[in-house]
Structure formats: structure tokens, C-alpha cells
Scaffold this motif. Structure first.
Motif, short mmCIF file in Angstrom:
data_model
loop_
_atom_site.label_atom_id
_atom_site.label_comp_id
_atom_site.label_asym_id
_atom_site.label_seq_id
_atom_site.Cartn_x
_atom_site.Cartn_y
_atom_site.Cartn_z
N UNK A 122 0.35 -3.30 -6.21
CA UNK A 122 0.11 -2.07 -5.45
C UNK A 122 -1.40 -1.91 -5.21
N UNK A 123 -1.76 -1.62 -3.97
CA UNK A 123 -3.16 -1.48 -3.60
C UNK A 123 -3.42 -0.07 -3.07
N UNK A 124 -4.31 0.65 -3.73
CA UNK A 124 -4.63 2.02 -3.35
C UNK A 124 -6.03 2.07 -2.74
N UNK A 125 -6.09 2.52 -1.48
CA UNK A 125 -7.37 2.66 -0.80
C UNK A 125 -7.78 4.11 -0.68
N UNK A 126 -8.79 4.33 0.12
CA UNK A 126 -9.32 5.69 0.28
C UNK A 126 -8.27 6.62 0.90
N UNK A 127 -7.48 6.12 1.84
CA UNK A 127 -6.48 6.96 2.51
C UNK A 127 -5.45 7.49 1.52
N UNK B 93 0.88 -1.17 0.00
CA UNK B 93 0.00 0.00 0.00
C UNK B 93 0.92 1.22 0.00
N UNK B 94 1.12 1.85 -1.16
CA UNK B 94 2.18 2.85 -1.32
C UNK B 94 1.86 4.22 -0.72
N UNK B 95 1.65 4.26 0.59
CA UNK B 95 1.38 5.53 1.25
C UNK B 95 2.62 6.41 1.29
N UNK B 96 3.78 5.83 1.66
CA UNK B 96 5.02 6.59 1.71
C UNK B 96 5.42 7.08 0.33
N UNK B 97 5.15 6.26 -0.68
CA UNK B 97 5.48 6.66 -2.05
C UNK B 97 4.63 7.84 -2.49
N UNK B 98 3.37 7.85 -2.07
CA UNK B 98 2.50 8.99 -2.39
C UNK B 98 3.06 10.28 -1.79
N UNK B 99 3.77 10.13 -0.65
CA UNK B 99 4.36 11.30 0.00
C UNK B 99 5.73 11.65 -0.59
N UNK B 100 6.20 10.83 -1.53
CA UNK B 100 7.43 11.16 -2.23
C UNK B 100 8.64 10.34 -1.84
N UNK C 2 -13.35 3.45 -5.87
CA UNK C 2 -12.94 4.85 -5.96
C UNK C 2 -12.55 5.23 -7.38
N UNK C 3 -12.63 6.51 -7.66
CA UNK C 3 -12.22 7.03 -8.96
C UNK C 3 -10.71 7.00 -9.09
N UNK C 4 -10.23 6.61 -10.26
CA UNK C 4 -8.79 6.58 -10.50
C UNK C 4 -8.30 7.96 -10.92
N UNK C 5 -7.26 8.50 -10.31
CA UNK C 5 -6.73 9.80 -10.71
C UNK C 5 -6.27 9.77 -12.17
N UNK D 76 -5.06 13.52 -3.72
CA UNK D 76 -5.84 14.64 -4.26
C UNK D 76 -5.35 15.99 -3.77
N UNK D 77 -4.65 16.03 -2.66
CA UNK D 77 -4.17 17.29 -2.10
C UNK D 77 -2.88 17.78 -2.75
N UNK D 78 -2.27 16.95 -3.59
CA UNK D 78 -1.02 17.32 -4.26
C UNK D 78 -1.29 18.15 -5.51
#
Length: 312
Positions: free
Chosen positions: A53-58, A35-42, A92-95, A64-66
Motif C-alpha cells: 500500500x502506497x500513501x501519498x499526499x492526496x 494507492x488506497x484512496x477509495x479505502x480511505x473513503x470507507x 509525510x508524517x504518518x497518522x 486528516x479531514x476524518x
């Protein structure tokens, strides 16, 4: 080792393919899911690119804030040529940045309506069962009172005939002749039949019989955990066989060990009954009742009592 691809996940879990169709046949080589949370943060220093890779609501809410530029940069780093697939949970909608990066690098993006935790658990179990180490053993696998018993021995010793007798006594056949065994974790071996010979028994003099057709669906099962091996061998007069059951022999299959019992074969011995009793006795041992140890203790008590009487 079996091959698993994103296309298999699409069919198994009824996922919706959103992008990256050209990559649906990339091999998935590990059951670990990220779950690539750290990767989303860079933070991509330790990015496990070869995992699903699994993307959830979090993760998606944070994404979306980036800014758009940062979103595009992160998604290009997330969608590598090694990434076997990305799954979005909860419908969820895919970016847009994700879809564009996925199309560019051929990474399949899929969507599921299931919750993130439940989907992650199902994916892990499925991948572990498919990607676990596998070997094949010549023998017969039967479910006896809930105990998975692997019957081995040289060709012609009577393994299939014994299995047929066990099925007639109400037990269930899993595999005959060749048993595919997967090591699903460190101490769990699960056996099943190759699809080509599923439900079939080869009986010399009769040929091939279909156990499910003859005895019904309750006489077979698709797979079973193996915990006991019964090795059949022709009776050797020069060999000393265990008569008390105090000696415990083991058989190693891949990295796991199971208990092994050697049963001599000669005319007049009812092998089906012997194996049936062996399975029940094994079950009793797991519950803490060991007849051999109990007899040994009784014998020791009698000897010690005799010594005391002689001394007195």
C-alpha cells in the motif's frame, strides 16, 4: 520464485521504518501496488489487502479531514494480517491511527523522501524483476553486438569453448553452464548467471577461468535480454540442415518464444564466427533485411523469366 519482504525494500530503497517491525519479513507475493484512496473513503469491498500500500499526499490530506473514530476504524481495516507493508511517500508524517493499527497487527509502515509517482514506478520495476517466473537452462549466454544469444547443446559439444572465443573477439559473457532466466513480461526473457559461478567459464583441460580477471570488466555483464538461441549439435550426415535460412524454428521458454537456429558441429568449422554472423544477420532481419527471402525472390524472378522466354 524469489522471496521479497519489507526488509528487502528497506535496504534497497533506504526507507525509514516507522512501525510494525515484527512484520518486516512478511512475504510480498505480487508486484501490483495499491494507492488506497477509495479505502480511505470507507469502501473496502474490493480492498487488495495482499498488495503493498502506497500513501501519498492526496490520501493523507483526505485522511486528516476524518474524525478520530473514523480514522481508527479505517486504519484497522487497512492494516490486515495479509498486508505486507505500507509506504508513505514525500517524507509525510504518518497518522497516529496508522502507527497504532500497524503495531497492533504487525504491518510494517515505512517512509520515503521520494515523490509518489517516482517511488511507485521504482517499486513496481523492482518487484516485477524479483517476483517474475524463473527457470534455469543448461547453456551459455553471450551478448553479441547487443543481441542476447543463448547457446545450447549437449554436454561436451563445445559451448564454453565457443563462448571463450567470442569473448576474445570482444563480446561479453553473461553466464556459463547454467543460465537463470526470468520472464519479466509476456515476451521478455532476461538471463543472468547464478551468483556462485558469475564471470566463470569451465574449459575442459584448463578448468575454471575467471573471464573478468583475464579480459577485464568489459568482457562480462550481469544480465541480458535473450532474443536468439543457437543450438549446437554434432553433425549428422543423415539429417538435412537448413541451407537457405527460410525456415524459422522457435524455442519456447516458459510463456515466451524466441528464434532458434541449429548449427551442426564438426572439425574445421569456426563456431564463434558462425554465431557472430548469426547474431548480425538476426539484427539485420529485425531492421527489415532478409537475405534468404531476397535470394528466393531473385530465384523466382529468374525462373519466371525463363518460363516466359521458353513460351515466346
Amino acid at each position: 520464485m524469489a522471496k521479497v519482504t519489507a526488509n528487502d525494500l528497506l535496504e534497497q530503497f533506504q526507507l525509514e521504518l516507522l512501525a510494525g517491525e515484527e512484520g518486516i519479513y512478511r512475504p510480498i507475493t505480487t508486484s501490483d501496488i495499491s494507492r488506497p484512496g477509495m479505502e480511505m473513503a470507507g469502501f473496502f469491498t474490493y480492498y487488495p489487502a495482499k498488495r503493498l500500500q502506497l500513501l501519498g499526499r492526496t490520501e493523507l490530506t483526505f485522511f486528516e479531514q476524518l474524525t478520530k473514530e473514523v480514522q481508527q476504524e479505517r486504519m484497522l481495516k487497512l492494516c490486515t494480517y495479509d498486508t505486507p507493508g505500507i509506504i508513505i511517500s514525500r517524507g509525510n508524517e504518518a497518522p497516529r491511527a496508522l502507527l497504532e493499527a500497524a503495531e497492533q497487527n504487525g504491518v510494517p509502515v515505512m517512509r520515503s523522501k521520494q515523490t509518489t509517482t517516482r517511488l511507485s514506478s521504482k517499486l513496481t520495476n523492482y518487484l516485477e524483476s524479483k517476483l517474475s517466473p524463473m527457470t534455469a537452462v543448461h547453456g551459455v549466454l553471450v551478448d553479441i553486438y547487443g543481441i542476447g544469444v543463448l547457446i545450447t547443446g549437449n554436454s561436451g559439444v563445445g559451448k564454453s569453448e565457443t563462448a571463450l572465443d567470442l569473448v576474445r573477439r570482444g563480446h561479453r559473457l553473461v553466464a556459463d553452464d547454467s543460465v537463470e532466466i526470468r520472464q519479466e513480461n509476456e515476451d521478455t526473457l532476461v538471463g543472468r548467471s547464478p551468483e556462485l559461478i558469475q564471470h566463470l567459464l569451465e574449459i575442459r583441460g584448463l578448468g575454471i577461468i575467471n573471464v573478468m580477471t583475464l579480459f577485464g570488466a568489459g568482457a562480462v555483464r550481469p544480465y541480458k535480454r535473450i532474443v536468439l538461441c543457437i543450438h549446437l549439435e554434432l553433425w549428422d550426415q543423415k539429417k538435412a540442415y537448413d541451407r537457405l535460412g527460410l525456415e524459422e524454428e522457435t524455442m519456447k521458454i516458459m510463456d515466451s518464444e524466441i528464434q532458434k537456429l541449429t548449427v551442426p558441429v564438426r572439425p574445421g568449422r569456426n563456431l564463434a564466427v558462425i554465431i557472430e554472423v548469426a547474431a548480425m544477420n538476426f539484427r539485420l532481419k529485425r531492421l527489415g533485411f532478409n537475405a534468404a527471402e531476397e535470394f528466393s525472390e531473385r530465384l523466382t524472378d529468374v525462373i519466371e523469366e525463363g518460363d516466359r522466354d521458353e513460351f515466346n
